[in-house]
Motif scaffolding. Structure first.
Motif, mmCIF file in Angstrom:
data_model
loop_
_atom_site.group_PDB
_atom_site.id
_atom_site.type_symbol
_atom_site.label_atom_id
_atom_site.label_comp_id
_atom_site.label_asym_id
_atom_site.label_seq_id
_atom_site.Cartn_x
_atom_site.Cartn_y
_atom_site.Cartn_z
ATOM 1 N N ALA A 9 43.367 36.668 38.859
ATOM 2 C CA ALA A 9 43.248 38.434 38.361
ATOM 3 C C ALA A 9 44.096 39.182 38.463
ATOM 4 C CB ALA A 9 41.524 38.629 38.534
ATOM 5 N N MET A 10 43.294 40.490 37.989
ATOM 6 C CA MET A 10 44.604 42.080 38.773
ATOM 7 C C MET A 10 44.341 41.872 39.798
ATOM 8 S SD MET A 10 45.192 44.101 35.128
ATOM 9 C CE MET A 10 43.799 43.989 34.222
ATOM 10 N N PHE A 11 42.477 42.072 40.070
ATOM 11 C CA PHE A 11 41.982 42.636 41.655
ATOM 12 C C PHE A 11 41.155 41.266 42.533
ATOM 13 C CE2 PHE A 11 39.201 45.289 44.126
ATOM 14 C CZ PHE A 11 40.005 45.159 45.559
ATOM 15 N N VAL A 12 41.377 40.834 42.222
ATOM 16 C CA VAL A 12 40.429 39.835 43.987
ATOM 17 C C VAL A 12 39.564 39.897 45.023
ATOM 18 C CG1 VAL A 12 39.846 37.422 43.695
ATOM 19 C CG2 VAL A 12 41.599 37.662 42.778
ATOM 20 N N ASP A 13 39.273 40.383 44.589
ATOM 21 C CA ASP A 13 37.903 40.772 46.012
ATOM 22 C C ASP A 13 36.909 39.626 46.847
ATOM 23 O OD1 ASP A 13 36.602 42.467 43.947
ATOM 24 O OD2 ASP A 13 35.250 42.635 45.441
ATOM 25 N N VAL A 14 36.453 39.480 47.412
ATOM 26 C CA VAL A 14 36.020 38.018 48.406
ATOM 27 C C VAL A 14 35.489 39.311 49.465
ATOM 28 C CG1 VAL A 14 35.506 36.073 49.146
ATOM 29 C CG2 VAL A 14 37.216 36.719 47.123
#
Length: 495
Positions: free
Chosen positions: A224-229
């Motif tokens: 994705a354009m932004f992946v946060d975990v």
């Protein structure tokens, strides 16, 4: 006995000792499911980290369902059917609103309470399309079959996004997919099948069969354009840790080191008494793993910012080496993580923070740096330090700064991080307490018959309010304030 049962269940679940139904065993190495694509058991889906591998079950067996909720139908579900375009055109869905997909992991389905809790928080926070993805037909035992099924579920979400774009006016850049455990990797597959997907949030992505595998197999920043975990259960699976510790996003948050969460040490009886038989059993077996979606849920409408601190390790974070976090050094774990994004091409930016043991979990952070003087006669002593921080809006009383004794050397500065459930405001003064504790292995620390008076000399205290970056430098009545063991001194003079 309880631990033995849990360990056995974990081995059964994680390594596929329970065989799948006969109808799902495939002798061939690949299978195709129409517009959902073809699937192979070969590399990279077969590796040393995936020694047992199955083909995904048929989509009708997995039975993926899309439950749409909006502010116009908060409590009444509208089902989106990929085979019936009217279910989109005649639905409450609006392409002018951001869209949130939320999905579960192993042994769950679209009716689990936490999914609907998150849906309700979303609809309270803003005008969204919220789509709960249930795939209970494919999330059961054995775990190895469920891992394979995630590939199909991800493809089904990607197909639904295309249909919403075609028939509902949606924009993939406005779509955010949130998944817990196996659901985090479902989200990764959905992103891999969607061009310009806006965002993925992985909630403690599952470890077994995913950690250290090829990026094509698991959630990774290209999805994705932004992946946060959010990582909450990164212990080894041999210690019943179910989540990945390997960074796999543009930004990776590690609350409480990303492994052992406060409040997750209850025994099975206590867990059942508090949460009931089913939920209490889940809490006992997987409390750390479940915390990721609880933290995310709370972050949606929390006044507390869920601020994380960019750091190269949890130990350095705890030593207050990563505060203040000026120049973009702070992040915001949970829904609002997209407020701070790394530069293009930067991945695996690691943030650390602390939480409380019970809801509300969010905490305000304070770094306390103590500089110790070295006047004539000062010695190195080991012991515990405590601080009481008083502010214009509250106080934090008698907080132990470290679990283990600190060896305090004259002339050195030591940093600590403490937290408060409330914002204390402008710091006015700090009380420091010191308690000597000898080490059996160090005879120089012994104090037989209390003949000596172990003392430390504090020359300066700096307190940094993590959330505001405000700094407060305080000194005692003298340049080297003398504190004997069991003694307390106040630091209120600006210096």
């Amino acid at each position: 006995m309880a631990c033995s049962v849990v360990t056995f269940l974990c081995v059964v679940a994680c390594f596929g000792l329970v065989q799948p139904k006969a109808t799902t065993i495939e002798k061939r190495s690949s299978v195709c499911y129409g517009d959902l694509g073809c699937y192979s058991t070969g590399a990279p889906f077969f590796s040393q980290y995936r020694p047992i591998n199955f083909l995904p079950q048929r989509p009708d067996e997995i039975d993926t369902r899309f439950l749409l909720y909006t502010r116009g139908n908060r409590n009444t579900v509208h089902y989106l059917n990929p085979k019936d375009h009217n279910s989109i055109t005649n639905s409450p869905f609006s392409g002018g609103r951001p869209t949130k997909f939320v999905t579960h992991g192993f042994l769950e389905n679209g009716q689990v309470v936490w999914l609907h809790d998150i849906k309700n928080e979303f609809l309270k926070e803003a005008d969204y399309n919220v789509i709960i993805v249930g795939w209970g037909g494919g999330s059961g035992l054995p775990y190895t079959q469920a891992t394979s099924n995630t590939r199909v579920v991800g493809a089904e979400i990607a197909r639904m996004i295309r249909l919403l774009e075609q028939y509902g006016g949606a924009h993939p850049a406005d779509v955010h997919v949130i998944g817990h455990s196996l659901g985090a990797h479902v989200a990764g597959y959905a992103g891999a099948g969607t061009r310009n997907l806006g965002r993925i949030t992985g909630l403690d992505p599952a470890d077994p069969y995913f950690q250290y595998t090829d990026p094509e197999v698991r959630l990774d920043p290209t999805d994705a354009m932004f992946v946060d975990v959010i990582h909450t259960d990164g212990e080894s699976i041999l210690k019943l840790g179910y989540g990945m510790k390997e960074p796999c996003g543009h930004v990776d948050y590690f609350p409480n080191s990303g492994m052992n969460q406060p409040g997750c040490s209850k025994d099975v009886i206590e867990s059942i008494q508090i949460d009931g038989l089913y939920n209490g059993g889940k809490e006992f077996i997987a409390c750390n793993h479940l915390r990721s979606y609880k933290y995310f849920n709370e972050s949606i409408n929390s006044a507390c910012p869920w601020q994380g601190y960019k750091c190269d390790s949890y130990d350095n974070f705890k030593r207050a080496q990563c505060m203040p976090c000026s120049a973009g050094g702070c992040g915001y774990m949970g829904l609002h993580a997209d407020r701070v994004k790394p530069a293009r091409g930067t991945n695996h930016v690691m943030y650390y923070l602390e939480t409380g043991s019970d809801a509300p979990f969010c905490r305000y952070h304070y770094s306390v740096r103590m500089s110790f003087g070295s006047p004539f006669g000062a010695h190195t002593w080991s012991g515990h330090l405590f601080a009481s921080i008083h502010g214009s809006d509250g106080r934090l009383q008698n907080t132990q700064l470290t679990t283990d004794p600190v060896e305090i050397q004259p002339g050195k500065t030591y940093g600590f991080v403490v937290t408060s459930p409330n914002d204390l405001g402008r710091v006015t003064d700090v009380d420091v307490k010191w308690e000597h504790q000898h080490s059996i292995l160090n005879p120089l620390s012994w104090n037989p018959f209390n003949l000596r008076h172990p003392s430390v000399y504090v020359s300066r205290i700096q307190v940094v309010h993590g959330e505001s970056n405000s700094q407060f430098n305080l000194c005692g009545a003298t340049s080297n304030t003398h504190i004997e063991t069991q003694g307390t001194m106040n630091f209120a003079r600006s210096c």
